[in-house]
Scaffold this active site. Structure first.
Site, PDB file in Angstrom:
ATOM      1  N   TYR A  16     -51.389 -79.049  34.464  1.00 49.87           N
ATOM      2  CA  TYR A  16     -52.796 -79.359  34.165  1.00 49.87           C
ATOM      3  C   TYR A  16     -53.196 -80.735  34.707  1.00 49.87           C
ATOM      4  O   TYR A  16     -53.713 -81.566  33.968  1.00 49.87           O
ATOM      5  CB  TYR A  16     -53.050 -79.307  32.652  1.00 49.87           C
ATOM      6  CG  TYR A  16     -52.387 -78.142  31.969  1.00 49.87           C
ATOM      7  CD1 TYR A  16     -52.892 -76.856  32.133  1.00 49.87           C
ATOM      8  CD2 TYR A  16     -51.254 -78.316  31.187  1.00 49.87           C
ATOM      9  CE1 TYR A  16     -52.280 -75.776  31.520  1.00 49.87           C
ATOM     10  CE2 TYR A  16     -50.636 -77.238  30.578  1.00 49.87           C
ATOM     11  CZ  TYR A  16     -51.152 -75.969  30.755  1.00 49.87           C
ATOM     12  OH  TYR A  16     -50.531 -74.922  30.155  1.00 49.87           O
ATOM     13  N   TYR A 144     -53.192 -70.065  21.752  1.00 48.80           N
ATOM     14  CA  TYR A 144     -52.678 -70.316  23.095  1.00 48.80           C
ATOM     15  C   TYR A 144     -51.543 -69.333  23.357  1.00 48.80           C
ATOM     16  O   TYR A 144     -50.615 -69.220  22.560  1.00 48.80           O
ATOM     17  CB  TYR A 144     -52.150 -71.749  23.264  1.00 48.80           C
ATOM     18  CG  TYR A 144     -51.529 -71.943  24.626  1.00 48.80           C
ATOM     19  CD1 TYR A 144     -52.330 -72.138  25.749  1.00 48.80           C
ATOM     20  CD2 TYR A 144     -50.159 -71.851  24.799  1.00 48.80           C
ATOM     21  CE1 TYR A 144     -51.762 -72.247  27.014  1.00 48.80           C
ATOM     22  CE2 TYR A 144     -49.585 -71.966  26.068  1.00 48.80           C
ATOM     23  CZ  TYR A 144     -50.397 -72.160  27.162  1.00 48.80           C
ATOM     24  OH  TYR A 144     -49.840 -72.264  28.415  1.00 48.80           O
ATOM     25  N   ASP A 245     -47.008 -63.704  18.679  1.00 46.21           N
ATOM     26  CA  ASP A 245     -46.495 -64.620  19.688  1.00 46.21           C
ATOM     27  C   ASP A 245     -45.742 -65.734  18.966  1.00 46.21           C
ATOM     28  O   ASP A 245     -46.353 -66.648  18.420  1.00 46.21           O
ATOM     29  CB  ASP A 245     -47.666 -65.164  20.512  1.00 46.21           C
ATOM     30  CG  ASP A 245     -47.237 -66.205  21.537  1.00 46.21           C
ATOM     31  OD1 ASP A 245     -46.063 -66.609  21.524  1.00 46.21           O
ATOM     32  OD2 ASP A 245     -48.099 -66.618  22.340  1.00 46.21           O
ATOM     33  N   LYS A 274     -39.470 -70.364  24.819  1.00 39.89           N
ATOM     34  CA  LYS A 274     -39.267 -71.793  24.573  1.00 39.89           C
ATOM     35  C   LYS A 274     -37.865 -72.157  24.055  1.00 39.89           C
ATOM     36  O   LYS A 274     -36.964 -72.324  24.857  1.00 39.89           O
ATOM     37  CB  LYS A 274     -40.383 -72.317  23.670  1.00 39.89           C
ATOM     38  CG  LYS A 274     -41.719 -72.349  24.414  1.00 39.89           C
ATOM     39  CD  LYS A 274     -42.729 -73.321  23.812  1.00 39.89           C
ATOM     40  CE  LYS A 274     -43.786 -73.693  24.825  1.00 39.89           C
ATOM     41  NZ  LYS A 274     -45.026 -72.948  24.714  1.00 39.89           N
TER      42      LYS A 274
HETATM   43  C1  PLP Z   1     -45.756 -72.102  25.610  1.00 41.88           C
HETATM   44  C2  PLP Z   1     -46.327 -70.907  25.020  1.00 41.88           C
HETATM   45  C3  PLP Z   1     -46.530 -69.729  25.787  1.00 41.88           C
HETATM   46  C4  PLP Z   1     -46.247 -69.674  27.266  1.00 41.88           C
HETATM   47  O1  PLP Z   1     -44.908 -69.872  27.570  1.00 41.88           O
HETATM   48  P1  PLP Z   1     -44.488 -70.357  29.055  1.00 41.88           P
HETATM   49  O2  PLP Z   1     -42.991 -70.304  29.029  1.00 41.88           O
HETATM   50  O3  PLP Z   1     -45.032 -71.737  29.218  1.00 41.88           O
HETATM   51  O4  PLP Z   1     -45.084 -69.400  30.016  1.00 41.88           O
HETATM   52  C5  PLP Z   1     -47.040 -68.633  25.149  1.00 41.88           C
HETATM   53  N1  PLP Z   1     -47.336 -68.645  23.839  1.00 41.88           N
HETATM   54  C6  PLP Z   1     -47.135 -69.735  23.071  1.00 41.88           C
HETATM   55  C7  PLP Z   1     -47.459 -69.683  21.608  1.00 41.88           C
HETATM   56  C8  PLP Z   1     -46.641 -70.903  23.630  1.00 41.88           C
HETATM   57  O5  PLP Z   1     -46.485 -71.993  22.872  1.00 41.88           O
END
Ligand code: PLP
Length: 421
Positions: A16, A144, A245, A274
């Site tokens: 970004y 997000y 997510d 992550k």
């Molecule tokens: C970081 C994140 C993503 C995306 O993961 P990347 O490995 O950066 O593509 C998706 N959802 C959540 C909640 C995140 O924190």
């Protein structure tokens, strides 16, 4: 400016960031435990876990060993028509750790890709079941889910990147961000707004997609666990699939192994990423239940996704070791101890001028300011103070590695205190 920094500034994109007028950047030469070592010799205490990932700290000998051992057998082999123990053993661990009904695993190479796969799963499910009209998504504002197009389409429409891609992004539905805070009961506004949207639109909705309990990069907001119960009830009543997510929340960060463990419900699809590899390599996974798996193939269909580096053996081996390390460590007490200290040392900042809100859950501490902060200026102050904290927007926050000692955590909290007072 050193040669490295000069070349970087000229040629490398950062997350970004403008290529014309980038924010300043620091060269890191190594990292060990919770310390990040800069080229100029300074050492910083890490308060970010490299964006939620490095839960065991850096350069962990056990994780390194897992990587080296696996590299001597095979670093990679295609996953089409081939399988291997690292993938199978990791899948087994993930199936055991996550809610009981989630027992079908898709390995993806990043969080965003895992979200794309999750969205394909729910779309393909309805298509295969003769309901192609159920193709829209419902999500909550302030979310997000990643930077690829599908993931972006369910990110917050304002803080997300929608305005830059209005003509390309599918138009999904957004419920208001739940205002009921974590630890509180669900208020009527939250209940009614979500209920109304689903009552009105369920015929065109494939799924409800959200980050359970903690919304991360969309605003670091923690909401009532009762909202998740409502979400499951409504999805059952109106035949929507439910996608969680947990890419940011997984592996203990919120005080439970997964955020879903704060309540007694199960989603149909759950994404992790992550911290999955302890921050060593990129890897993510999508876990689905039998309904999804069988539904997609109801008409002989197949799930249409297959990354080149799917189930990379190095990443799977290191992820397996990272989960074992969590298991062997007393992560629950580590997170509890960090939580208590963040409460003690960040909570008083609530009274400072310019501070809008302070909130703490698990090993996450957030200080929300009245207005967006000057990131470059704050970052310099933090580095001079000997800590690595990267604010965004109006948010200054900590999510340190679980191995962070109390004295190190105090320095992190003090740094925030100094910077805003
Ligand atoms: C970081 C994140 C993503 C995306 O993961 P990347 O490995 O950066 O593509 C998706 N959802 C959540 C909640 C995140 O924190």
């Amino acid at each position: 400016m050193t040669e490295i920094l000069e070349f970087d500034r000229q040629h490398l994109w950062h997350p970004y960031t403008s290529m014309v007028d980038p924010l300043p950047c620091y060269e890191v030469v190594s990292a060990e435990g919770v310390m990040i070592q800069l080229r100029d010799g300074r050492e910083l205490i890490d308060g970010m876990s490299s964006w939620w990932c490095a839960i065991h700290g850096y350069n962990h000998p056990e994780l390194n060993r897992a990587l080296v051992d696996q590299s001597q057998k095979m670093s990679h082999v295609m996953f089409g028509g081939i399988t291997h123990a690292p993938a199978v053993e990791l899948a087994q661990l993930l199936i055991d750790l996550t809610p009981a009904s989630l027992d079908r695993v898709f390995f993806a190479d990043s969080g965003s890709v895992a979200m794309e796969v999750a969205l394909k799963m729910v779309m393909q499910y309805w298509f295969a079941n003769g309901r192609p009209d159920k193709h829209r998504l419902l999500t909550i504002a302030g979310g997000y889910h990643g930077d690829t197009f599908g993931a972006m389409s369910v990110c917050d429409p304002v803080t997300g990147m929608h305005e830059k891609f209005v003509n390309v992004l599918p138009k999904h539905l957004f419920a208001p961000r739940p205002s009921s805070r974590f630890g509180e009961k669900l208020n009527d506004d939250d209940r009614d707004s979500l209920t109304k949207l689903i009552e009105t639109h369920h015929n065109e909705l494939a799924a409800l997609v959200l980050e359970p309990i903690v919304q991360g990069a969309g605003g670091m907001w923690f909401y009532s666990a009762e909202y998740l119960k409502l979400v499951r009830q409504l999805c059952d009543a109106f035949d929507l699939l439910l996608v969680f997510d947990e890419i940011a929340t997984g592996f203990g960060r919120t005080g439970e192994m997964f955020a879903v463990d704060h309540v007694d419900i199960e989603p149909d699809v759950l994404c992790v990423g992550k911290a999955l590899t302890g921050g060593v390599m990129t890897l993510a996974a999508c876990l689905a239940n039998e309904r999804i798996a069988n539904g997609i193939s109801a008409d002989g269909g197949v799930l249409m996704h297959g990354p080149t580096f799917m189930a990379n053996p190095l990443a799977c081996a290191v992820a397996k070791r990272s989960i074992e390390l969590l298991d062997e460590s007393d992560w629950r007490s580590c997170v509890k101890r960090i939580n208590a200290q963040l409460e003690l040392e960040l909570r008083p900042l609530e009274r400072l001028r310019g501070v809008f809100d302070v909130r703490v859950i698990g090993a996450i501490g957030v200080v929300q300011m009245d207005a967006p902060v000057n990131v470059a200026q704050l970052q310099t102050q933090f580095v001079n103070y000997g800590v690595w904290i990267r604010p965004f927007n109006d948010l200054i926050y900590l999510m340190p590695p679980y191995i962070t000692r109390p004295d190190q955590l105090s320095l992190l909290a003090n740094a925030i205190n100094m910077a805003i007072s």
